[in-house]
Design a protein around this motif. Structure first.
Motif, PDB file in Angstrom:
ATOM      1  N   THR A 333      46.323  31.589  42.898  1.00 41.48           N
ATOM      2  CA  THR A 333      45.816  31.863  41.553  1.00 41.48           C
ATOM      3  C   THR A 333      45.205  33.250  41.464  1.00 41.48           C
ATOM      4  O   THR A 333      45.454  33.997  40.510  1.00 41.48           O
ATOM      5  CB  THR A 333      44.771  30.805  41.159  1.00 41.48           C
ATOM      6  N   VAL A 334      44.415  33.627  42.460  1.00 43.81           N
ATOM      7  CA  VAL A 334      43.766  34.939  42.455  1.00 43.81           C
ATOM      8  C   VAL A 334      44.799  36.053  42.561  1.00 43.81           C
ATOM      9  O   VAL A 334      44.683  37.094  41.890  1.00 43.81           O
ATOM     10  CB  VAL A 334      42.736  35.031  43.605  1.00 43.81           C
ATOM     11  N   MET A 335      45.846  35.868  43.365  1.00 41.65           N
ATOM     12  CA  MET A 335      46.883  36.891  43.498  1.00 41.65           C
ATOM     13  C   MET A 335      47.602  37.122  42.172  1.00 41.65           C
ATOM     14  O   MET A 335      47.900  38.262  41.802  1.00 41.65           O
ATOM     15  CB  MET A 335      47.887  36.481  44.576  1.00 41.65           C
ATOM     16  N   CYS A 336      47.884  36.035  41.447  1.00 39.74           N
ATOM     17  CA  CYS A 336      48.529  36.181  40.136  1.00 39.74           C
ATOM     18  C   CYS A 336      47.591  36.846  39.126  1.00 39.74           C
ATOM     19  O   CYS A 336      48.042  37.613  38.270  1.00 39.74           O
ATOM     20  CB  CYS A 336      48.975  34.814  39.624  1.00 39.74           C
ATOM     21  N   LEU A 337      46.297  36.547  39.228  1.00 37.81           N
ATOM     22  CA  LEU A 337      45.327  37.211  38.349  1.00 37.81           C
ATOM     23  C   LEU A 337      45.312  38.714  38.609  1.00 37.81           C
ATOM     24  O   LEU A 337      45.280  39.518  37.667  1.00 37.81           O
ATOM     25  CB  LEU A 337      43.935  36.621  38.559  1.00 37.81           C
ATOM     26  N   ILE A 338      45.331  39.100  39.882  1.00 41.13           N
ATOM     27  CA  ILE A 338      45.347  40.528  40.221  1.00 41.13           C
ATOM     28  C   ILE A 338      46.617  41.187  39.695  1.00 41.13           C
ATOM     29  O   ILE A 338      46.583  42.289  39.126  1.00 41.13           O
ATOM     30  CB  ILE A 338      45.244  40.703  41.749  1.00 41.13           C
ATOM     31  N   TYR A 339      47.742  40.504  39.848  1.00 38.79           N
ATOM     32  CA  TYR A 339      49.031  41.059  39.429  1.00 38.79           C
ATOM     33  C   TYR A 339      49.097  41.293  37.923  1.00 38.79           C
ATOM     34  O   TYR A 339      49.658  42.309  37.472  1.00 38.79           O
ATOM     35  CB  TYR A 339      50.140  40.110  39.887  1.00 38.79           C
ATOM     36  N   LEU A 340      48.519  40.388  37.145  1.00 38.82           N
ATOM     37  CA  LEU A 340      48.622  40.481  35.692  1.00 38.82           C
ATOM     38  C   LEU A 340      47.462  41.222  35.036  1.00 38.82           C
ATOM     39  O   LEU A 340      47.620  41.718  33.917  1.00 38.82           O
ATOM     40  CB  LEU A 340      48.721  39.076  35.084  1.00 38.82           C
TER      41      LEU A 340
END
Length: 371
Positions: A333-340
């Motif tokens: 979840t955190v990785m996707c938050l960083i990506y977007l």
């Protein structure tokens, strides 16, 4: 006298059958509940039971996509009590992204000296970053602030389309910006003749049309599949990589098409960007003066930072999804938050700091002095 034992025997049989029926219904209910729990915790994949939300032979319920199933959004797993604090952080990122990219567009429009191909592409990048921010904002706001976690099938698919449309488009914009830097450094005398206004417009339209054509089939490929009852997503927004794990049918075509998108956009674009910078570096090293080398490379710093932020975040998400399956859900979840969230927030900050004209106009607007 002989009928009485028969009646008592029948009544006992009915009672036993009734109890057996209750037990069977209890077992089915327990199985369904257990499966939903295990799917939400990531213990099993719903495709293990291909056509129902309960084990084979138990009469499970099948939810076809024609019935327009709803999806359940999640926030940060394990941090449910900190959702309001998380929204404050995400809200800050949204404000910086929206205000920063809006200022970039305003400054480029108002400042006559910025009416050049480089800043036209920068404006397109800002429009794209605004699109990414506004694509995720509605469901993030609903999930973290108002605790509204249900989203309809059509709304979820529409959000998925716009998120992936803008992310693929950003890769194309970064590619045409690298071509701009290549022409400016390697062929400076022909810069204005190569990058005319009409050619810049065609390059921008190419990035938009390519992204639309590649992402447009995704909603239809998802809609043809049957969905299970436990449609729980892993994020506060809809991503194709998340939705693709929910259908009960065969997703081979979806996986192949997704791989084609990745290879023809992120893979090809990153290779061409790397090649352009190899040519740029070779041209810069041929320059005799050290001061001229640094001055020339300084014109590429902003774009190079934007490329690194975008592709490093993208590679991180891909590596986590493929090789970090045993990692906690919070990591994904955190990785996707960083990506977007990080690229749309950092791009205007980087260009404002590294571009003298933008910094000068921004300082005049905010402080009334020239920086």
């Amino acid at each position: 006298m002989q009928n009485r034992p028969r009646k008592r025997h029948k009544s006992r049989c009915k009672s036993t059958a009734y109890e057996s029926g209750k037990e069977r219904r209890a077992v089915i209910s327990t199985a369904v509940t257990s499966q939903i729990f295990m799917e939400e915790e990531g213990i099993i994949d719903p495709r293990w039971w291909p056509y129902s939300t309960s084990p084979p032979g138990m009469g499970g319920v099948l939810y076809n996509s024609s019935e327009l199933p709803t999806f359940t959004l999640t926030g940060l797993p394990g941090l449910e009590n900190s959702q309001h604090w998380m929204f404050l952080l995400l809200g800050t990122l949204y404000i910086v992204s929206i205000v920063g990219n809006s200022l970039i567009l305003f400054i480029v429009k108002e400042e006559q000296s910025l009416h050049q191909p480089m800043y036209y592409f920068l404006s397109l990048l800002s429009v794209n970053d605004l699109g990414v921010s506004f694509s995720t904002l509605p469901t993030v706001l609903a999930t973290f602030c108002f605790h509204l976690r249900t989203i309809s099938f059509d709304s979820c698919v529409a959000q998925m389309f716009f998120i992936h449309f803008f992310t693929v488009m950003e890769s194309g914009v970064l590619l045409v910006m690298s071509f701009d830097r290549y022409v400016a450094i390697c062929n400076p005398l022909y810069y204005t003749t190569i990058l005319t206004d009409s050619r810049v417009l065609r390059m921008g339209l190419w990035a938009i049309i390519r992204s639309f054509c590649l992402i447009f089939p995704l909603p239809f490929l998802l809609k043809r599949l049957p969905f299970c009852k436990a449609n729980v997503l892993s994020h506060a927004y809809c991503l194709h990589s998340d939705l693709i794990h929910l259908p009960c049918g065969d997703i081979t075509i979806n996986n192949i098409f997704g791989l084609i998108i990745v290879m023809s956009t992120y893979g090809l674009d990153s290779a061409l960007i790397l090649f352009s910078y190899v040519l740029i570096l070779r041209s810069v090293l041929a320059t005799a003066s050290r001061e001229e080398r640094l001055k020339t490379l300084n014109t590429c710093v902003s774009h190079l930072c934007a490329v690194l932020i975008f592709y490093v975040a993208k590679i991180g998400v891909s590596m986590t999804a493929r090789y970090g399956r045993h990692a906690p859900r919070l990591v994904h979840t955190v990785m996707c938050l960083i990506y977007l969230f990080v690229p749309p927030m950092l791009n205007p900050v980087i260009y404002s700091m590294k571009t003298k004209q933008i910094r000068w106009r921004l300082g005049r607007m905010l402080v009334g002095t020239k920086l």
